[in-house]
Design an enzyme around this catalytic site. Sequence first.
Site, PDB file in Angstrom:
ATOM      1  N   LYS A 168      -4.062  52.477 -66.842  1.00 29.40           N
ATOM      2  CA  LYS A 168      -3.368  51.586 -67.426  1.00 29.40           C
ATOM      3  C   LYS A 168      -3.576  51.065 -68.726  1.00 29.40           C
ATOM      4  O   LYS A 168      -4.633  50.869 -69.065  1.00 29.40           O
ATOM      5  CB  LYS A 168      -3.084  50.331 -66.299  1.00 29.40           C
TER       6      LYS A 168
HETATM    7  N1  GLU Z   1       4.083  52.326 -64.836  1.00 30.21           N
HETATM    8  C1  GLU Z   1       4.445  53.052 -63.811  1.00 30.21           C
HETATM    9  C2  GLU Z   1       3.608  52.883 -62.530  1.00 30.21           C
HETATM   10  O1  GLU Z   1       3.028  51.827 -62.260  1.00 30.21           O
HETATM   11  C3  GLU Z   1       4.672  54.563 -64.180  1.00 30.21           C
HETATM   12  C4  GLU Z   1       3.250  55.357 -64.579  1.00 30.21           C
HETATM   13  C5  GLU Z   1       3.783  56.689 -65.125  1.00 30.21           C
HETATM   14  O2  GLU Z   1       4.813  57.240 -65.203  1.00 30.21           O
HETATM   15  O3  GLU Z   1       2.786  57.346 -65.511  1.00 30.21           O
HETATM   16  O4  GLU Z   1       3.651  53.755 -61.516  1.00 30.21           O
END
Ligand code: GLU
Length: 419
Positions: A107
């Site tokens: 993240k």
């Molecule tokens: N931000 C989204 C999540 O928390 C998507 C992450 C992604 O598609 O890599 O799952």
Amino acid sequence: MTSYRGPVFEMAVKQFEVIANYLSIPDDARPRLLLPKRSVTVSCPIHRDDGTTAVFEGYRVQHHLTLGPTKGGTRFAPTVDLGEVAALAIWMSWKCALVGLPYGGAKGGINVDPSTLSKRELEALSRRYMQEMIPFVGPHTDVMAPDLGTNEQIMAWFMDTYSMYQGQTVTEIVTGKPVSAGGTLGRREATGRGVAHLVRRAADELKIRLNGSTAVVQGFGNVGSIAALELHNMGVKVIAVSDHTGALYRPRGLDIPQLVRHASSQGSLDGYSNELALDPAEILTVPCDVLVPAAVERVIDAGTAAKLRCRILAEGANGPTTPEADRILEARQDEVFVIPDILCNSGGVVVSYFEWVQDLQRLFWEEEEVMRREYQLLDRAFDRVLARSKGENLFNRTAAMAIGVERVRGAKETRGLFP
Ligand code: GLU
């Protein structure tokens, strides 16, 4: 000792402890599974429109590299700090492992309120953040995506900045891009569609007829608005919705298509109606069949958990329920069926995975193909979670997390200490 701090990180630690105890993971094996492999903090200076210079702090946390590249969104919000990003990276790991994607979790984010930036400033900040991250990311090391406060345009800027540096277009460096810049059909809708699909699976399981039932949705961004629309299209009456500007309540059901149009033209629910206004603090406890928290973490604490009046809790957000609330919901399992976040919102990263695969192959699928495959992976994960929770008489979150943690642990054991 660790440099990750704060209530969201604490929450990820507590959740992991519950699972580690349940799986009898020895104490000395726990830090290796829990602590992020790598984290980076960067300063991102930009020229403001008024001629001054401003510096924003950005982060990226890569949880583990055992199953493949790391994968996860990038959040632009004033709450972002290293601890929050680390917790979200850890959750991405359990999520990817649960649905069977060849990724570890990651993240990233910038501590900024994007609504205070002009479009030019936002572009400058997005490009600078990616530029600072170039030594740490790559299509086979770490693949970014959107999250709270970021969108397709920002992903296009990320992709372009990385590509210019490489001297060639590298669409596979980020997912959630516009279709015009190498994105996939069905990514924008993927998370909300997945939430609604799993609500249908839960309703079938509980023998609830969705047609004519009621739903409440907290958050009206990409996830909440699409989930509300999909539920509406299934014949569910969406009786309350909210976003950061306020909440709306109509016992006979809101006109969701109209609300979606309003939110996309105005940027929020604000100004839609004064008569339908509801105190946003009450939204989670409105009696309904399906409750979808699709905003931020830690909105359901122990007090709220005791007051929930829903049959299905479909966690569209990451980490909406605290560990203290979990204990109450575990005791209320027969009243409230929880679709845990790492399952419920996994449609997003599932279709991100499809986008990455299509970009790598330079071969693009029809939207029907994307949706069929998304639902196939979600169904498989839902079946596994249910089999585990029924078979071992477990709370759904414990079952889902146990599957994710076991998969990561198994891979670490077979590969050895290095990754
Ligand atoms: N931000 C989204 C999540 O928390 C998507 C992450 C992604 O598609 O890599 O799952």
